[in-house]
Scaffold this motif. Structure first.
Motif, PDB file in Angstrom:
ATOM      1  N   UNK A 146       0.825  -1.210   0.000  1.00  0.00           N
ATOM      2  CA  UNK A 146       0.000   0.000   0.000  1.00  0.00           C
ATOM      3  C   UNK A 146       0.856   1.255   0.000  1.00  0.00           C
ATOM      4  N   UNK A 147       1.984   1.228   0.709  1.00  0.00           N
ATOM      5  CA  UNK A 147       2.853   2.398   0.786  1.00  0.00           C
ATOM      6  C   UNK A 147       3.381   2.810  -0.584  1.00  0.00           C
ATOM      7  N   UNK A 148       3.480   1.863  -1.506  1.00  0.00           N
ATOM      8  CA  UNK A 148       4.048   2.173  -2.822  1.00  0.00           C
ATOM      9  C   UNK A 148       3.035   1.981  -3.951  1.00  0.00           C
ATOM     10  N   UNK A 149       1.754   1.828  -3.612  1.00  0.00           N
ATOM     11  CA  UNK A 149       0.754   1.413  -4.594  1.00  0.00           C
ATOM     12  C   UNK A 149       0.323   2.552  -5.514  1.00  0.00           C
ATOM     13  N   UNK A 150       0.018   2.161  -6.734  1.00  0.00           N
ATOM     14  CA  UNK A 150      -0.636   3.034  -7.706  1.00  0.00           C
ATOM     15  C   UNK A 150      -2.025   2.457  -7.955  1.00  0.00           C
ATOM     16  N   UNK A 151      -3.041   3.204  -7.532  1.00  0.00           N
ATOM     17  CA  UNK A 151      -4.437   2.764  -7.633  1.00  0.00           C
ATOM     18  C   UNK A 151      -5.093   3.502  -8.785  1.00  0.00           C
ATOM     19  N   UNK A 238      -1.111  -1.040  -9.522  1.00  0.00           N
ATOM     20  CA  UNK A 238      -1.154  -2.172  -8.599  1.00  0.00           C
ATOM     21  C   UNK A 238      -2.583  -2.650  -8.386  1.00  0.00           C
ATOM     22  N   UNK A 239      -3.548  -1.783  -8.662  1.00  0.00           N
ATOM     23  CA  UNK A 239      -4.963  -2.125  -8.542  1.00  0.00           C
ATOM     24  C   UNK A 239      -5.746  -1.120  -9.372  1.00  0.00           C
ATOM     25  N   UNK A 240      -6.954  -1.509  -9.760  1.00  0.00           N
ATOM     26  CA  UNK A 240      -7.779  -0.629 -10.579  1.00  0.00           C
ATOM     27  C   UNK A 240      -9.232  -0.797 -10.163  1.00  0.00           C
ATOM     28  N   UNK A 241     -10.004   0.278 -10.281  1.00  0.00           N
ATOM     29  CA  UNK A 241     -11.438   0.198 -10.045  1.00  0.00           C
ATOM     30  C   UNK A 241     -12.139   1.038 -11.104  1.00  0.00           C
ATOM     31  N   UNK A 242     -13.321   0.611 -11.514  1.00  0.00           N
ATOM     32  CA  UNK A 242     -13.970   1.209 -12.682  1.00  0.00           C
ATOM     33  C   UNK A 242     -15.421   1.566 -12.374  1.00  0.00           C
ATOM     34  N   UNK A 243     -15.873   2.658 -12.979  1.00  0.00           N
ATOM     35  CA  UNK A 243     -17.265   3.101 -12.847  1.00  0.00           C
ATOM     36  C   UNK A 243     -18.134   2.209 -13.730  1.00  0.00           C
ATOM     37  N   UNK A 244     -18.439   1.036 -13.232  1.00  0.00           N
ATOM     38  CA  UNK A 244     -18.997  -0.006 -14.090  1.00  0.00           C
ATOM     39  C   UNK A 244     -20.444   0.253 -14.507  1.00  0.00           C
ATOM     40  N   UNK A 245     -21.231   0.956 -13.696  1.00  0.00           N
ATOM     41  CA  UNK A 245     -22.622   1.180 -14.094  1.00  0.00           C
ATOM     42  C   UNK A 245     -22.724   2.195 -15.229  1.00  0.00           C
ATOM     43  N   UNK A 246     -21.748   3.095 -15.343  1.00  0.00           N
ATOM     44  CA  UNK A 246     -21.701   3.976 -16.512  1.00  0.00           C
ATOM     45  C   UNK A 246     -21.383   3.155 -17.761  1.00  0.00           C
ATOM     46  N   UNK A 247     -20.542   2.146 -17.594  1.00  0.00           N
ATOM     47  CA  UNK A 247     -20.232   1.235 -18.699  1.00  0.00           C
ATOM     48  C   UNK A 247     -21.497   0.537 -19.190  1.00  0.00           C
ATOM     49  N   UNK A 248     -22.342   0.136 -18.267  1.00  0.00           N
ATOM     50  CA  UNK A 248     -23.602  -0.512 -18.642  1.00  0.00           C
ATOM     51  C   UNK A 248     -24.470   0.437 -19.464  1.00  0.00           C
ATOM     52  N   UNK A 249     -24.585   1.679 -18.992  1.00  0.00           N
ATOM     53  CA  UNK A 249     -25.446   2.658 -19.657  1.00  0.00           C
ATOM     54  C   UNK A 249     -24.917   3.027 -21.042  1.00  0.00           C
ATOM     55  N   UNK A 250     -23.597   3.185 -21.168  1.00  0.00           N
ATOM     56  CA  UNK A 250     -23.037   3.715 -22.410  1.00  0.00           C
ATOM     57  C   UNK A 250     -22.574   2.644 -23.392  1.00  0.00           C
ATOM     58  N   UNK A 251     -22.321   1.440 -22.902  1.00  0.00           N
ATOM     59  CA  UNK A 251     -21.831   0.380 -23.787  1.00  0.00           C
ATOM     60  C   UNK A 251     -22.659  -0.894 -23.740  1.00  0.00           C
ATOM     61  N   UNK A 252     -23.650  -0.965 -22.882  1.00  0.00           N
ATOM     62  CA  UNK A 252     -24.564  -2.095 -22.876  1.00  0.00           C
ATOM     63  C   UNK A 252     -23.962  -3.414 -22.424  1.00  0.00           C
ATOM     64  N   UNK A 253     -22.829  -3.343 -21.736  1.00  0.00           N
ATOM     65  CA  UNK A 253     -22.226  -4.550 -21.178  1.00  0.00           C
ATOM     66  C   UNK A 253     -21.725  -4.238 -19.776  1.00  0.00           C
TER      67      UNK A 253
END
Length: 423
Positions: A146-151, A238-253
């Motif tokens: 965590x001390x060196x992480x890129x999120x 080192x880790x990633x998080x995504x606005x997934x419900x916007x993906x649903x609205x704009x790309x249908x998956x």
């Protein structure tokens, strides 16, 4: 996928007046003990002066400092100072006044990138001592990560995460981690260029024990997977998080299958652009050395709770099935089954990273047990009181890992200056 390896260092601290024969015996004995504990760190040698201590820990991402003798209090302080923010685990052992020296120095260090562990035996057959060291070093590595992480934060936190939010400044101040902001458009551009192989599509589709979605949805879901992999590599995340419900609205998956596959491969990936939960995932993944699962506590009753989401790692279960995403009915959601009786740890950081809540328990049932919840449902009986999740809420989303890692998280919390709250 690029893997960034943490550099762990082992140093011994001894008073210059102690006999060399004893110190040599201790180093040999501790080396054998480390092998039995499955701990691998680079032995940098023995320090008997502050100058030697500073030289030995140069360039280390984390340090295991074995207190060899009494009279080493100043050396302990010197190692922590010379580590320059790299986490330090102070290991006291039963001989030559090691523990008294550690007890004298530690009050000046508590909450300052350090944890203290006492081993009452250095006999490799001592199961308790071996487990204690293994857990403490796992927690040390988790804190160092965590001390060196890129999120990576792709998009914005979901609007319903009214409490579970943090800032770049808070993440940097409390943990030392860096938040990398990435636009959704970058994800979409990579999705448009991605073309999953037929072999990959077949492996996912035919690897499922049952399929409840049209086959044509799988390639589109895999484009999200390939695009996220590219983003992780490009931005050295080192880790990633995504606005997934916007993906649903704009790309249908949905991102469910993508996140399941990434976490199965050891790439920490969270949903709903929930940064505190993704940080928790990274910590628990590092200490457990296995896949982790972020989900909603959907039902709580006594010592039992059900955690549910559509993103469970395929590698975490004994079998998986493919379904649609619960809320939207689109994309591909994942349901996994775990063996009944599987030990698990749950954890969650509060958004300030001042509290790390943890619990240990046993999976009683799992899978798609209800059509009224997200596709993977884990019924867990905790060793403690699950009702506190409701009565003393620190937000939604808890992270699940296989195995008991509470002691490792205790060490990590000590190093990070967070309060450990055990359910």
């Amino acid at each position: 996928m690029v893997v960034w390896v943490l550099r762990g260092c082992l140093v011994y601290l001894a008073s210059p007046i102690h006999q060399q024969e004893y110190v040599s015996w201790l180093r040999y004995t501790f080396k054998t003990f480390l092998l039995h504990a499955g701990v691998s760190v680079k032995d940098r040698g023995l320090a008997t002066s502050p100058e030697e201590a500073a030289r030995l820990v140069e360039g280390c991402n984390y340090v295991v400092a074995v207190v060899a003798t009494g009279g080493s209090e100043e050396l302990i302080l010197s190692v922590v100072k010379a580590a320059r923010g790299a986490p330090v685990l102070i290991v006291a052992q039963p001989y030559a006044n090691s523990l008294p020296a550690a007890l004298e120095a530690y009050p000046l260090l508590r909450g300052g990138n350090t944890a203290l562990v006492f081993l009452d035996s250095l006999d490799p057959s001592s199961v308790g001592a071996v487990r204690k060291l293994r857990s403490a070093v796992a927690g040390l590595r988790g804190a160092a990560k965590l001390r060196s992480a890129r999120i990576g934060l792709i998009g914005e936190p979901s609007p319903w995460l009214v409490y579970s939010r943090t800032t770049l400044e808070k993440l940097r101040e409390r943990l030392g981690a860096i938040l990398v902001r990435i636009e959704m458009e970058e994800l979409y551009e990579l999705m448009d260029r991605a073309e999953p192989s037929e072999e990959l599509v077949e492996r996912i589709y035919h690897g499922a024990a049952a399929v409840d979605v049209p086959r044509g949805r799988v390639p589109n879901a895999l484009r999200v997977y390939l695009a996220l992999r590219s983003i992780v590599e490009k931005h050295r995340l080192d880790a990633v998080t995504v606005e997934c419900f916007r993906l649903i609205k704009e790309r249908g998956t949905t991102a469910c299958l993508a996140l399941s596959l990434l976490n199965s491969e050891g790439v920490v990936a969270g949903c709903e652009a929930d940064v505190p939960s993704t940080v928790t995932m990274l910590l628990l993944h590092t200490v457990s050395a296995g896949p982790v699962f972020m989900g909603n506590p959907s039902i709580v009753k006594g010592d039992k709770l059900m955690i549910a989401h559509c993103t469970a790692p395929i590698a975490m279960g004994r079998r998986y099935t493919l379904h649609s995403h619960f809320e939207s009915g689109l994309g591909v959601g994942i349901s996994i089954q775990l063996e009944p009786g599987t030990r698990v740890t749950i954890a969650r950081f509060d958004p300030e990273f001042r509290v790390l809540r943890v619990g240990r328990g046993v999976v009683e049932e799992s899978g798609l047990l209800s059509r009224l919840h997200c596709r993977t449902q884990l019924w867990i009986r905790l060793d403690g009181n699950a009702e506190r999740i409701v009565e003393e809420s620190i937000g939604n989303h808890y992270v699940v890992a296989l195995g008991d890692h509470v002691d490792a998280l205790r060490a990590a919390a000590s190093i990070l200056g967070s309060s450990l709250d055990i359910l």
